[in-house]
Design a protein around this motif. Structure first.
Motif, PDB file in Angstrom:
ATOM      1  N   LEU A 180       0.837  -1.202   0.000  1.00 49.30           N
ATOM      2  CA  LEU A 180       0.000   0.000   0.000  1.00 49.30           C
ATOM      3  C   LEU A 180       0.874   1.256   0.000  1.00 49.30           C
ATOM      4  N   VAL A 181       1.916   1.238   0.811  1.00 47.48           N
ATOM      5  CA  VAL A 181       2.834   2.382   0.867  1.00 47.48           C
ATOM      6  C   VAL A 181       3.423   2.628  -0.525  1.00 47.48           C
ATOM      7  N   ALA A 182       3.791   1.562  -1.204  1.00 48.40           N
ATOM      8  CA  ALA A 182       4.350   1.692  -2.555  1.00 48.40           C
ATOM      9  C   ALA A 182       3.326   2.288  -3.511  1.00 48.40           C
ATOM     10  N   ALA A 183       2.073   1.849  -3.392  1.00 51.27           N
ATOM     11  CA  ALA A 183       1.020   2.376  -4.277  1.00 51.27           C
ATOM     12  C   ALA A 183       0.780   3.860  -4.001  1.00 51.27           C
TER      13      ALA A 183
ATOM     14  N   GLU B 214      18.500  -4.354   9.133  1.00 52.98           N
ATOM     15  CA  GLU B 214      18.788  -4.279   7.700  1.00 52.98           C
ATOM     16  C   GLU B 214      17.708  -4.946   6.866  1.00 52.98           C
ATOM     17  N   ALA B 215      17.334  -6.144   7.307  1.00 52.73           N
ATOM     18  CA  ALA B 215      16.344  -6.913   6.540  1.00 52.73           C
ATOM     19  C   ALA B 215      15.015  -6.167   6.492  1.00 52.73           C
ATOM     20  N   VAL B 216      14.624  -5.552   7.604  1.00 53.89           N
ATOM     21  CA  VAL B 216      13.332  -4.855   7.663  1.00 53.89           C
ATOM     22  C   VAL B 216      13.335  -3.633   6.742  1.00 53.89           C
ATOM     23  N   VAL B 217      14.334  -2.784   6.856  1.00 57.13           N
ATOM     24  CA  VAL B 217      14.310  -1.558   6.036  1.00 57.13           C
ATOM     25  C   VAL B 217      14.484  -1.894   4.553  1.00 57.13           C
ATOM     26  N   LYS B 218      15.262  -2.925   4.257  1.00 64.82           N
ATOM     27  CA  LYS B 218      15.435  -3.308   2.854  1.00 64.82           C
ATOM     28  C   LYS B 218      14.129  -3.839   2.266  1.00 64.82           C
ATOM     29  N   ARG B 219      13.406  -4.604   3.068  1.00 66.30           N
ATOM     30  CA  ARG B 219      12.127  -5.137   2.595  1.00 66.30           C
ATOM     31  C   ARG B 219      11.142  -3.986   2.353  1.00 66.30           C
ATOM     32  N   GLN B 220      11.080  -3.037   3.290  1.00 64.45           N
ATOM     33  CA  GLN B 220      10.161  -1.906   3.141  1.00 64.45           C
ATOM     34  C   GLN B 220      10.500  -1.088   1.901  1.00 64.45           C
ATOM     35  N   LEU B 221      11.798  -0.846   1.691  1.00 66.01           N
ATOM     36  CA  LEU B 221      12.201  -0.022   0.549  1.00 66.01           C
ATOM     37  C   LEU B 221      12.042  -0.777  -0.767  1.00 66.01           C
ATOM     38  N   SER B 222      12.287  -2.056  -0.721  1.00 67.44           N
ATOM     39  CA  SER B 222      12.247  -2.838  -1.948  1.00 67.44           C
ATOM     40  C   SER B 222      10.851  -2.836  -2.580  1.00 67.44           C
ATOM     41  N   ALA B 223       9.804  -2.841  -1.745  1.00 70.39           N
ATOM     42  CA  ALA B 223       8.439  -2.811  -2.294  1.00 70.39           C
ATOM     43  C   ALA B 223       8.223  -1.527  -3.096  1.00 70.39           C
ATOM     44  N   VAL B 224       8.746  -0.422  -2.592  1.00 72.10           N
ATOM     45  CA  VAL B 224       8.554   0.869  -3.269  1.00 72.10           C
ATOM     46  C   VAL B 224       9.396   0.928  -4.548  1.00 72.10           C
ATOM     47  N   ILE B 225      10.627   0.453  -4.450  1.00 75.34           N
ATOM     48  CA  ILE B 225      11.503   0.440  -5.631  1.00 75.34           C
ATOM     49  C   ILE B 225      10.856  -0.370  -6.750  1.00 75.34           C
TER      50      ILE B 225
ATOM     51  N   THR C 191       7.688  -1.056  -7.273  1.00 74.81           N
ATOM     52  CA  THR C 191       6.495  -0.413  -7.833  1.00 74.81           C
ATOM     53  C   THR C 191       6.848   0.822  -8.660  1.00 74.81           C
ATOM     54  N   LEU C 192       7.776   1.619  -8.174  1.00 68.78           N
ATOM     55  CA  LEU C 192       8.107   2.868  -8.896  1.00 68.78           C
ATOM     56  C   LEU C 192       8.960   2.595 -10.132  1.00 68.78           C
ATOM     57  N   ALA C 193       9.653   1.480 -10.132  1.00 69.16           N
ATOM     58  CA  ALA C 193      10.501   1.077 -11.262  1.00 69.16           C
ATOM     59  C   ALA C 193      11.407   2.222 -11.711  1.00 69.16           C
ATOM     60  N   HIS C 194      11.307   2.659 -12.963  1.00 70.97           N
ATOM     61  CA  HIS C 194      12.275   3.633 -13.484  1.00 70.97           C
ATOM     62  C   HIS C 194      12.136   5.007 -12.833  1.00 70.97           C
ATOM     63  N   CYS C 195      11.045   5.238 -12.070  1.00 76.41           N
ATOM     64  CA  CYS C 195      10.861   6.534 -11.384  1.00 76.41           C
ATOM     65  C   CYS C 195      11.400   6.516  -9.955  1.00 76.41           C
ATOM     66  N   ALA C 196      11.960   5.389  -9.521  1.00 76.65           N
ATOM     67  CA  ALA C 196      12.341   5.247  -8.110  1.00 76.65           C
ATOM     68  C   ALA C 196      13.313   6.331  -7.655  1.00 76.65           C
ATOM     69  N   ALA C 197      14.140   6.806  -8.564  1.00 75.84           N
ATOM     70  CA  ALA C 197      15.137   7.809  -8.176  1.00 75.84           C
ATOM     71  C   ALA C 197      14.505   9.149  -7.817  1.00 75.84           C
ATOM     72  N   GLU C 198      13.205   9.298  -8.090  1.00 78.21           N
ATOM     73  CA  GLU C 198      12.534  10.572  -7.803  1.00 78.21           C
ATOM     74  C   GLU C 198      12.028  10.676  -6.367  1.00 78.21           C
ATOM     75  N   MET C 199      12.069   9.580  -5.620  1.00 74.55           N
ATOM     76  CA  MET C 199      11.545   9.663  -4.243  1.00 74.55           C
ATOM     77  C   MET C 199      12.612  10.187  -3.290  1.00 74.55           C
ATOM     78  N   VAL C 200      12.124  10.632  -2.127  1.00 77.45           N
ATOM     79  CA  VAL C 200      12.998  10.901  -0.986  1.00 77.45           C
ATOM     80  C   VAL C 200      12.732   9.780   0.008  1.00 77.45           C
ATOM     81  N   VAL C 201      13.785   9.258   0.617  1.00 74.02           N
ATOM     82  CA  VAL C 201      13.621   8.190   1.613  1.00 74.02           C
ATOM     83  C   VAL C 201      13.881   8.794   2.995  1.00 74.02           C
ATOM     84  N   ALA C 202      13.113   8.367   3.983  1.00 69.77           N
ATOM     85  CA  ALA C 202      13.369   8.803   5.363  1.00 69.77           C
ATOM     86  C   ALA C 202      13.561   7.571   6.230  1.00 69.77           C
ATOM     87  N   TYR C 203      14.749   7.454   6.826  1.00 71.64           N
ATOM     88  CA  TYR C 203      14.974   6.369   7.784  1.00 71.64           C
ATOM     89  C   TYR C 203      14.539   6.850   9.159  1.00 71.64           C
TER      90      TYR C 203
END
Ligand code: PGA
Length: 245
Positions: free
Chosen positions: A106-109, A138-149, A151-163
């Motif tokens: 859902l976050v990715a959508a 590491e595993a948790v944050v990578k899993r969370q980020l990977s879903a967004v990456i 979904t966004l595919a070639h647009c992923a570089a346009e997001m800002v990430v907040a840890y």
């Protein structure tokens, strides 16, 4: 080089008079050597836009619907945020993941819906204390980020990430600069592998950032600014954090 970014997350705080005063002080203390924005409750977006228009201080929302329009009572679409001039929308804040059962998908959508309207999603990731203690950070944050990456595919570089480590949010217990940097480096490597453009992407730290610890956090090589909760509600504190960036 990446320009630092400081985003205030007002959460469910504020009132029309208090907001007007806070924003006036924020405007009066410019210029900042960093990008600055506030993410306010939906109902204050109109006032905020009017007050910040023609300034270099940006504004945004704290959430956005994954849906474009329709029978979704209580939700606010990315097109509506665009109409209000939002530059940013926070998505996947741990409070929404926890209290509204928001999944990684859902976050990715939501991130995708924001980007589709030219709004930069500020995608929050972070582990709980139990997860950190179990060595799962590491595993948790990578899993969370990977879903967004994904979904966004070639647009992923346009997001800002907040840890934002959940155990540091609103607790007064900040991650040390070294602890935060270690996770930021992991996230940047993941972003680099996926987009090839991680060198220009901003990764913010959030969780009990205060005027007196901001400079040390922002000095770390992979920390590109902050997502600020409690301290963004007091003008003097937020201004000091913006200056530290
Ligand atoms: P805090 O909140 O600065 O009050 O810890 C940060 C956040 O939840 O974005």
């Amino acid at each position: 080089m990446r320009r630092k970014l400081v985003v205030g997350n007002w959460k469910m705080h504020g009132s029309r008079p208090a907001n007007a005063e806070l924003l006036a002080e924020l405007l009066g203390a410019r210029p900042y050597g960093a990008d600055v924005a506030v993410c306010v409750p939906f109902v204050y977006l109109g006032d905020t836009a009017a007050q910040l228009a023609r300034s270099d201080v940006g504004w945004g929302a704290q959430d956005v619907s994954a849906h474009a329009s329709g029978a979704y009572t209580g939700e606010v679409s990315a097109a509506m945020l665009q109409e209000c001039g939002c530059r940013y929308a926070i998505v996947g804040h741990s409070e929404r993941r926890a209290y509204h059962a928001e999944s990684d998908e859902l976050v990715a959508a939501k991130a995708q819906a924001a980007l589709g309207r030219g709004i930069t999603p500020v995608v929050c990731v972070g582990e709980t204390l139990a997860q950190r203690d179990a060595g799962e950070t590491e595993a948790v944050v990578k899993r969370q980020l990977s879903a967004v990456i994904h979904t966004l595919a070639h647009c992923a570089a346009e997001m800002v990430v907040a840890y934002e480590p959940v155990w540091a949010i609103g607790t007064g217990r900040t991650a040390s600069p070294e602890q935060a940097q270690a996770v930021h480096a992991v996230l940047r490597a993941q972003l680099q592998a996926a987009t090839g453009h991680a060198g220009r992407m901003r990764i913010l730290y959030g969780g009990s950032v205060k005027a007196d610890n901001a400079a040390a956090l922002f000095a770390m090589p992979d920390i590109d600014g902050g997502l600020i909760g409690g301290a963004s509600l007091k003008a003097a504190d937020f201004i000091a954090i913006c200056r530290a960036a």
